[in-house]
Motif scaffolding. Structure first.
Motif, PDB file in Angstrom:
ATOM      1  N   ARG A  98     -81.641  12.289  45.914  1.00 47.83           N
ATOM      2  CA  ARG A  98     -82.620  12.265  44.840  1.00 47.83           C
ATOM      3  C   ARG A  98     -82.678  10.878  44.187  1.00 47.83           C
ATOM      4  O   ARG A  98     -83.769  10.364  43.897  1.00 47.83           O
ATOM      5  N   GLU A  99     -81.507  10.287  43.949  1.00 51.37           N
ATOM      6  CA  GLU A  99     -81.469   8.973  43.315  1.00 51.37           C
ATOM      7  C   GLU A  99     -82.143   7.922  44.182  1.00 51.37           C
ATOM      8  O   GLU A  99     -82.857   7.044  43.666  1.00 51.37           O
ATOM      9  N   ALA A 100     -81.930   7.993  45.494  1.00 50.52           N
ATOM     10  CA  ALA A 100     -82.577   7.032  46.393  1.00 50.52           C
ATOM     11  C   ALA A 100     -84.092   7.202  46.378  1.00 50.52           C
ATOM     12  O   ALA A 100     -84.840   6.215  46.388  1.00 50.52           O
ATOM     13  N   SER A 101     -84.552   8.450  46.326  1.00 47.08           N
ATOM     14  CA  SER A 101     -85.992   8.698  46.281  1.00 47.08           C
ATOM     15  C   SER A 101     -86.593   8.189  44.974  1.00 47.08           C
ATOM     16  O   SER A 101     -87.654   7.549  44.967  1.00 47.08           O
ATOM     17  N   PHE A 102     -85.907   8.453  43.854  1.00 45.25           N
ATOM     18  CA  PHE A 102     -86.396   7.957  42.571  1.00 45.25           C
ATOM     19  C   PHE A 102     -86.394   6.425  42.538  1.00 45.25           C
ATOM     20  O   PHE A 102     -87.291   5.807  41.962  1.00 45.25           O
ATOM     21  N   GLY A 103     -85.374   5.838  43.163  1.00 40.94           N
ATOM     22  CA  GLY A 103     -85.282   4.389  43.189  1.00 40.94           C
ATOM     23  C   GLY A 103     -86.416   3.732  43.958  1.00 40.94           C
ATOM     24  O   GLY A 103     -86.786   2.586  43.682  1.00 40.94           O
ATOM     25  N   LEU A 104     -86.964   4.449  44.933  1.00 38.19           N
ATOM     26  CA  LEU A 104     -88.090   3.928  45.711  1.00 38.19           C
ATOM     27  C   LEU A 104     -89.435   4.210  45.051  1.00 38.19           C
ATOM     28  O   LEU A 104     -90.483   3.880  45.610  1.00 38.19           O
ATOM     29  N   GLY A 105     -89.398   4.828  43.874  1.00 36.14           N
ATOM     30  CA  GLY A 105     -90.630   5.049  43.124  1.00 36.14           C
ATOM     31  C   GLY A 105     -91.261   6.403  43.311  1.00 36.14           C
ATOM     32  O   GLY A 105     -92.372   6.637  42.806  1.00 36.14           O
ATOM     33  N   ALA A 106     -90.611   7.327  44.020  1.00 33.49           N
ATOM     34  CA  ALA A 106     -91.179   8.661  44.219  1.00 33.49           C
ATOM     35  C   ALA A 106     -91.030   9.483  42.947  1.00 33.49           C
ATOM     36  O   ALA A 106     -90.055   9.336  42.199  1.00 33.49           O
ATOM     37  N   GLY A 107     -91.995  10.371  42.704  1.00 39.18           N
ATOM     38  CA  GLY A 107     -91.931  11.231  41.544  1.00 39.18           C
ATOM     39  C   GLY A 107     -91.069  12.460  41.794  1.00 39.18           C
ATOM     40  O   GLY A 107     -90.490  12.645  42.871  1.00 39.18           O
ATOM     41  N   LYS A 108     -90.993  13.316  40.785  1.00 42.70           N
ATOM     42  CA  LYS A 108     -90.149  14.504  40.862  1.00 42.70           C
ATOM     43  C   LYS A 108     -90.618  15.454  41.960  1.00 42.70           C
ATOM     44  O   LYS A 108     -89.831  15.884  42.803  1.00 42.70           O
ATOM     45  N   LEU A 109     -91.901  15.797  41.952  1.00 40.03           N
ATOM     46  CA  LEU A 109     -92.416  16.744  42.935  1.00 40.03           C
ATOM     47  C   LEU A 109     -92.315  16.189  44.352  1.00 40.03           C
ATOM     48  O   LEU A 109     -91.943  16.906  45.286  1.00 40.03           O
ATOM     49  N   ARG A 110     -92.645  14.916  44.534  1.00 41.79           N
ATOM     50  CA  ARG A 110     -92.559  14.329  45.866  1.00 41.79           C
ATOM     51  C   ARG A 110     -91.123  14.322  46.369  1.00 41.79           C
ATOM     52  O   ARG A 110     -90.860  14.577  47.545  1.00 41.79           O
ATOM     53  N   THR A 111     -90.194  14.045  45.478  1.00 42.40           N
ATOM     54  CA  THR A 111     -88.780  14.067  45.867  1.00 42.40           C
ATOM     55  C   THR A 111     -88.345  15.463  46.283  1.00 42.40           C
ATOM     56  O   THR A 111     -87.627  15.635  47.271  1.00 42.40           O
ATOM     57  N   ILE A 112     -88.794  16.468  45.542  1.00 34.59           N
ATOM     58  CA  ILE A 112     -88.400  17.845  45.856  1.00 34.59           C
ATOM     59  C   ILE A 112     -88.960  18.277  47.204  1.00 34.59           C
ATOM     60  O   ILE A 112     -88.229  18.805  48.054  1.00 34.59           O
ATOM     61  N   PHE A 113     -90.255  18.043  47.428  1.00 36.25           N
ATOM     62  CA  PHE A 113     -90.914  18.574  48.622  1.00 36.25           C
ATOM     63  C   PHE A 113     -90.714  17.688  49.858  1.00 36.25           C
ATOM     64  O   PHE A 113     -90.791  18.193  50.983  1.00 36.25           O
ATOM     65  N   LYS A 114     -90.447  16.414  49.677  1.00 40.19           N
ATOM     66  CA  LYS A 114     -90.286  15.516  50.814  1.00 40.19           C
ATOM     67  C   LYS A 114     -88.826  15.227  51.168  1.00 40.19           C
ATOM     68  O   LYS A 114     -88.518  14.920  52.326  1.00 40.19           O
ATOM     69  N   ILE A 115     -87.936  15.342  50.189  1.00 39.13           N
ATOM     70  CA  ILE A 115     -86.533  14.980  50.420  1.00 39.13           C
ATOM     71  C   ILE A 115     -85.611  16.184  50.296  1.00 39.13           C
ATOM     72  O   ILE A 115     -84.852  16.517  51.218  1.00 39.13           O
ATOM     73  N   VAL A 116     -85.677  16.871  49.160  1.00 39.20           N
ATOM     74  CA  VAL A 116     -84.689  17.915  48.867  1.00 39.20           C
ATOM     75  C   VAL A 116     -84.918  19.156  49.722  1.00 39.20           C
ATOM     76  O   VAL A 116     -83.984  19.667  50.362  1.00 39.20           O
ATOM     77  N   LEU A 117     -86.146  19.660  49.758  1.00 44.73           N
ATOM     78  CA  LEU A 117     -86.418  20.882  50.516  1.00 44.73           C
ATOM     79  C   LEU A 117     -86.136  20.735  52.013  1.00 44.73           C
ATOM     80  O   LEU A 117     -85.515  21.628  52.607  1.00 44.73           O
ATOM     81  N   PRO A 118     -86.557  19.663  52.678  1.00 39.45           N
ATOM     82  CA  PRO A 118     -86.195  19.530  54.105  1.00 39.45           C
ATOM     83  C   PRO A 118     -84.694  19.499  54.339  1.00 39.45           C
ATOM     84  O   PRO A 118     -84.205  20.062  55.326  1.00 39.45           O
ATOM     85  N   ALA A 119     -83.948  18.859  53.445  1.00 38.22           N
ATOM     86  CA  ALA A 119     -82.495  18.816  53.613  1.00 38.22           C
ATOM     87  C   ALA A 119     -81.855  20.178  53.386  1.00 38.22           C
ATOM     88  O   ALA A 119     -80.826  20.506  53.993  1.00 38.22           O
TER      89      ALA A 119
END
Length: 293
Positions: A184-205
Motif C-alpha cells: 500500500r505504501e509503495a502504491s501511495f508513494g507512486l501517486g495512486a489513490g485509495k480506491l486504485r490501490t485497493i482494486f489494483k494492488i491489494v485485492l489481486p494480492a
C-alpha cells in the motif's frame, strides 16, 4: 527431570543466536498425542464416510438416473443438478460482492477499530453459529411470505446468501490483512489513490485467500438442505428463479425420507460427492490461473 533441546541459529555477524529452549514435559507429550489422535480420527471418519457412500451408491447408479425429465420410476437427478448450479450462482452473486466490500471497509477504512467494527464482527460471529433450520424459518417468514417471493429459487438463494455471508466476509478480511503494508505504501508513494490501490494492488494480492472462502461457501451452498426446504421447496422439476425446485441435497433427503428409493438416495449421494469435488477442483484451477495472471 525435564530434558531441554536447544538449537543454535547462525547469524550474519560473528556471533550465533541461541534459540529459546524447548522443554520436553509430560504435558507436551500429552498434547502431541492428542493432536495426532484428532488428526487420525478426522481422516478415519472422512475415509469411512466416503467408502460407505461409494460402496452403497456406486452400484445403484443407472442410466435412468440421468434421464432429462424426473418421474417416479427413474427418480432422475438431472433437474436437481441444474437447480443446484442455478442456486449456487444466484447465492454467490448476492453474497460475494457484499462480503468482499464489507471486508474492504473493515480492513482499509476502519483499521479494525471503533464501535462499528465491533458490532459488525459480533454480528458476523453470531450469524456463523445460527443453525441452518433457523435460517430456513427466517427465510420462509421474510422472503417467502413478507416479500411475496413464495417458494422459489430466489427465496432460497437470498437465505443461503445470508448464511454464507459471514464466511466470505471473515475469510476476505483475513486475506486482506495478510497483504503487506509495504504494498500500500509503495502504491501511495507512486501517486495512486485509495480506491486504485485497493482494486489494483491489494485485492489481486489477496485473491487466493478470498477465493478459498468462496470455495468453502460454495460447498456449504451445494450441501444445504434444511434452509431450502422452507424457502425453495422440493418440486422435482427444472426451476426458474421465481419457481420452486429442489437441489441435489434436497433431492437426496426427499428420496431417503420417503423410504422407497434408498438405493437411488445413496446413488444421489455419490453424485453429490463427485459434484462437490468437481466444483472445488474447478474453483482451485481458476484461482491458480487468476493468481498467476
Amino acid at each position: 527431570m525435564n530434558n531441554q533441546n536447544t538449537q543454535t541459529i547462525p547469524n550474519q555477524g560473528e556471533q550465533a543466536v541461541t534459540a529459546i529452549p524447548y522443554k520436553k514435559s509430560a504435558f507436551s507429550l500429552v498434547m502431541t498425542v492428542l493432536t495426532w489422535a484428532a488428526a487420525v480420527l478426522s481422516v478415519a471418519v472422512l475415509v469411512f464416510l466416503v467408502v460407505f457412500v461409494l460402496a452403497r451408491g456406486v452400484g445403484s447408479i443407472t442410466p435412468d438416473l440421468f434421464s432429462l425429465e424426473y418421474s417416479t420410476e427413474n427418480a432422475s437427478v438431472i433437474p436437481a443438478i441444474v437447480n443446484t448450479l442455478e442456486m449456487t450462482v444466484i447465492a454467490l452473486v448476492i453474497a460475494v460482492p457484499i462480503g468482499i466490500c464489507a471486508a474492504i471497509f473493515l480492513v482499509e477504512y476502519t483499521n479494525n477499530t471503533g464501535k462499528i467494527v465491533g458490532i459488525i464482527r459480533i454480528t458476523a460471529e453470531t450469524l456463523s453459529g445460527i443453525p441452518s433450520i433457523v435460517y430456513g424459518l427466517f427465510g420462509m417468514l421474510f422472503f417467502t411470505i413478507a416479500l411475496g417471493l413464495g417458494y422459489s429459487m430466489l427465496s432460497g438463494a437470498f437465505t443461503l446468501a445470508i448464511m454464507v455471508l459471514p464466511l466470505i466476509m471473515r475469510t476476505s478480511e483475513e486475506a486482506l490483512k495478510s497483504v503487506p503494508v509495504s504494498y500500500r505504501e509503495a502504491s501511495f508513494g507512486l501517486g495512486a489513490g485509495k480506491l486504485r490501490t485497493i482494486f489494483k494492488i491489494v485485492l489481486p494480492a489477496a485473491m487466493p485467500g478470498i477465493l478459498s472462502g468462496i470455495i468453502l461457501a460454495t460447498g456449504r451452498i451445494v450441501g444445504e438442505t434444511a434452509a431450502l426446504l422452507y424457502t425453495a421447496g422440493s418440486v422435482a422439476q427444472y426451476a426458474t428463479p421465481m419457481s420452486s425446485g429442489r437441489t441435489l441435497a434436497v433431492h437426496m433427503y426427499v428420496l431417503s425420507n420417503e423410504g422407497l428409493y434408498m438405493d437411488k438416495a445413496f446413488a444421489t449421494a455419490v453424485i453429490l460427492l463427485i459434484m462437490v469435488l468437481l466444483i472445488n477442483a474447478i474453483s482451485s484451477f481458476f484461482a491458480k490461473k487468476i493468481t498467476k495472471g
